[in-house]
Design an enzyme around this catalytic site. Structure first.
Site, PDB file in Angstrom:
ATOM      1  N   HIS A  61      -3.683 -16.311 -11.021  1.00  0.00           N
ATOM      2  CA  HIS A  61      -2.590 -15.561 -10.396  1.00  0.00           C
ATOM      3  C   HIS A  61      -1.924 -16.368  -9.285  1.00  0.00           C
ATOM      4  O   HIS A  61      -1.614 -15.834  -8.222  1.00  0.00           O
ATOM      5  CB  HIS A  61      -3.118 -14.228  -9.861  1.00  0.00           C
ATOM      6  CG  HIS A  61      -2.056 -13.313  -9.325  1.00  0.00           C
ATOM      7  ND1 HIS A  61      -0.957 -12.920 -10.067  1.00  0.00           N
ATOM      8  CD2 HIS A  61      -1.913 -12.712  -8.117  1.00  0.00           C
ATOM      9  CE1 HIS A  61      -0.197 -12.113  -9.342  1.00  0.00           C
ATOM     10  NE2 HIS A  61      -0.746 -11.982  -8.148  1.00  0.00           N
ATOM     11  N   ASP A 120      -6.616   2.514   5.975  1.00  0.00           N
ATOM     12  CA  ASP A 120      -6.091   1.312   6.629  1.00  0.00           C
ATOM     13  C   ASP A 120      -6.578   1.332   8.072  1.00  0.00           C
ATOM     14  O   ASP A 120      -7.164   2.324   8.529  1.00  0.00           O
ATOM     15  CB  ASP A 120      -4.557   1.268   6.563  1.00  0.00           C
ATOM     16  CG  ASP A 120      -4.030  -0.174   6.440  1.00  0.00           C
ATOM     17  OD1 ASP A 120      -4.611  -1.065   7.091  1.00  0.00           O
ATOM     18  OD2 ASP A 120      -3.064  -0.389   5.699  1.00  0.00           O
ATOM     19  N   ASP A 125       2.499 -10.761 -13.078  1.00  0.00           N
ATOM     20  CA  ASP A 125       2.924 -11.948 -13.819  1.00  0.00           C
ATOM     21  C   ASP A 125       3.506 -11.561 -15.177  1.00  0.00           C
ATOM     22  O   ASP A 125       4.495 -12.151 -15.641  1.00  0.00           O
ATOM     23  CB  ASP A 125       1.740 -12.907 -14.009  1.00  0.00           C
ATOM     24  CG  ASP A 125       1.170 -13.387 -12.691  1.00  0.00           C
ATOM     25  OD1 ASP A 125       1.954 -13.571 -11.742  1.00  0.00           O
ATOM     26  OD2 ASP A 125      -0.056 -13.557 -12.596  1.00  0.00           O
ATOM     27  N   ASN A 181      -4.307 -11.238  -2.004  1.00  0.00           N
ATOM     28  CA  ASN A 181      -4.231 -12.659  -2.357  1.00  0.00           C
ATOM     29  C   ASN A 181      -5.079 -13.540  -1.439  1.00  0.00           C
ATOM     30  O   ASN A 181      -5.352 -13.156  -0.314  1.00  0.00           O
ATOM     31  CB  ASN A 181      -2.767 -13.123  -2.298  1.00  0.00           C
ATOM     32  CG  ASN A 181      -2.057 -12.909  -3.619  1.00  0.00           C
ATOM     33  OD1 ASN A 181      -2.610 -13.148  -4.679  1.00  0.00           O
ATOM     34  ND2 ASN A 181      -0.821 -12.442  -3.561  1.00  0.00           N
ATOM     35  N   ARG A 211       2.365 -13.115   2.356  1.00  0.00           N
ATOM     36  CA  ARG A 211       2.865 -14.491   2.461  1.00  0.00           C
ATOM     37  C   ARG A 211       4.175 -14.530   3.223  1.00  0.00           C
ATOM     38  O   ARG A 211       4.975 -13.609   3.168  1.00  0.00           O
ATOM     39  CB  ARG A 211       3.086 -15.081   1.062  1.00  0.00           C
ATOM     40  CG  ARG A 211       1.842 -15.625   0.432  1.00  0.00           C
ATOM     41  CD  ARG A 211       2.175 -16.637  -0.644  1.00  0.00           C
ATOM     42  NE  ARG A 211       2.970 -16.088  -1.730  1.00  0.00           N
ATOM     43  CZ  ARG A 211       3.730 -16.814  -2.529  1.00  0.00           C
ATOM     44  NH1 ARG A 211       3.841 -18.112  -2.329  1.00  0.00           N
ATOM     45  NH2 ARG A 211       4.402 -16.250  -3.516  1.00  0.00           N
ATOM     46  N   GLY A 260       0.786  -1.221   0.000  1.00  0.00           N
ATOM     47  CA  GLY A 260       0.000   0.000   0.000  1.00  0.00           C
ATOM     48  C   GLY A 260       0.820   1.274   0.000  1.00  0.00           C
ATOM     49  O   GLY A 260       0.486   2.238  -0.705  1.00  0.00           O
TER      50      GLY A 260
END
Length: 327
Positions: free
Chosen positions: A190, A47, A163, A132, A94, A27
């Protein structure tokens, strides 16, 4: 007084872009790039923490856009009201050993709540989903808007631009070509095997070994970043650039520029016969969002195999997102 004056300025006419998750790893650099974008006149940052500080910091940059920061769940409605484009990098990143599916349980709830706010406060906005796993979070947004009766498939985009950015970079490194001019179409989804680089359509000659190695690297390029960051995060800077690129393309199309083609994971007929409602291909952008969805074109035998491997995974990912909303 500064924030008060900024809010008054925010009432001026012009393209408003809202970033949901603006204080996070994606962000913040994304918001910086959008502050530098002359097509953005109003930048609304939201946020759950730290957003006013990010907004004031960015507001000192001498570009002609007004920045406002909103903090806390009660302020999301104000943050997105009247937004032309809403970009959603919100969610947890992740970590090593995690797949995008591992993120699902946490990020699914976050994205669904954002979708509910959009349905109530900004049902006409164009929604760009970065959070994601995109293969599932985009259907979550769609199902949430359907429940509210405000679903418009032309206005919902899964941002798969990274990608394509990676594919261009990796091919140019291997072949010594200009990375900016090296165009690689990437279709499917994705994550992992759902990412299908169409190297046969580049006009560049590859050996089968090169094709297989490049394909794997493009599919799992995110893992390189997660591993290199050694537990401190995932792709943030490259994702921010890719997200800013797609946002800019959409803004130019909304202003009436024609012939703008970008990849995106959208509601699509391309794989509908296989029961896959959401699929990424090159799309032409226009004043209504998605104006034209490009077909896959001719696939090599290897790419047909990749397509066959991607379909069941996409089916599973999409159903998972839909089921989360409809359970």
């Amino acid at each position: 007084m500064l924030i008060y004056n900024m809010k008054n300025l925010n009432k001026q006419l012009g393209k408003k872009v809202a970033v949901i998750g603006a204080a996070g790893g994606i962000g913040q650099p994304l918001s910086l790039l959008l502050k530098l974008n002359p097509n953005v006149s109003r930048l609304s940052l939201y946020d759950i923490v730290n957003t006013p500080g990010v907004a004031v910091d960015l507001s000192h940059i001498n570009t002609n856009s007004n920045v406002v920061g909103y903090k806390g769940q009660d302020s999301i409605g104000e943050a997105i009201t009247d937004a032309d484009v809403i970009v959603i990098p919100a969610g947890v990143p992740r970590k090593p050993g995690m797949t995008r599916d591992d993120l699902f349980n946490t990020n699914a709830n976050i994205v669904q709540s954002i979708g509910q706010a959009i349905a109530k406060h900004a049902p006409k906005a164009h929604v760009l989903v970065i959070a994601n796993p995109v293969n599932s979070t985009v259907p979550i947004i769609a199902e949430t808007l359907k429940k509210a009766g405000v679903f418009d498939p032309r206005r919902i985009f899964g941002v798969t631009t990274l990608d394509v950015v990676r594919a261009s970079t990796f091919v140019s490194e291997l072949k010594g070509t200009d990375a900016v001019k090296t165009k690689v179409t990437v279709v499917g989804g994705h994550s992992g095997v759902t990412i299908i680089p169409l190297l046969s359509q580049t006009g560049i000659n590859f050996t089968q070994e090169e094709i297989e190695k490049l394909t794997h690297r493009i599919q799992y390029g995110g893992d390189e970043v997660v591993k290199a960051k050694d537990g401190t995060g995932s792709a943030t800077l490259s994702m921010a650039q890719a997200g800013a690129r797609f946002t800019n393309s959409l803004l130019e199309a909304l202003e009436g520029k024609t012939g703008i083609v970008e990849p995106s994971y959208v509601y699509s007929p391309v794989a509908a016969k296989e029961g896959v409602a959401w699929f990424s291909t090159n799309i032409e952008l226009g004043v209504n969002g998605v104006e034209k969805i490009h077909p896959l074109g001719k696939l090599s035998e290897y790419e047909q195999k990749l397509y066959a491997e991607a379909i069941p995974e996409l089916q599973k990912n999409i159903k998972k997102g839909e089921a989360h909303v409809n359970k």
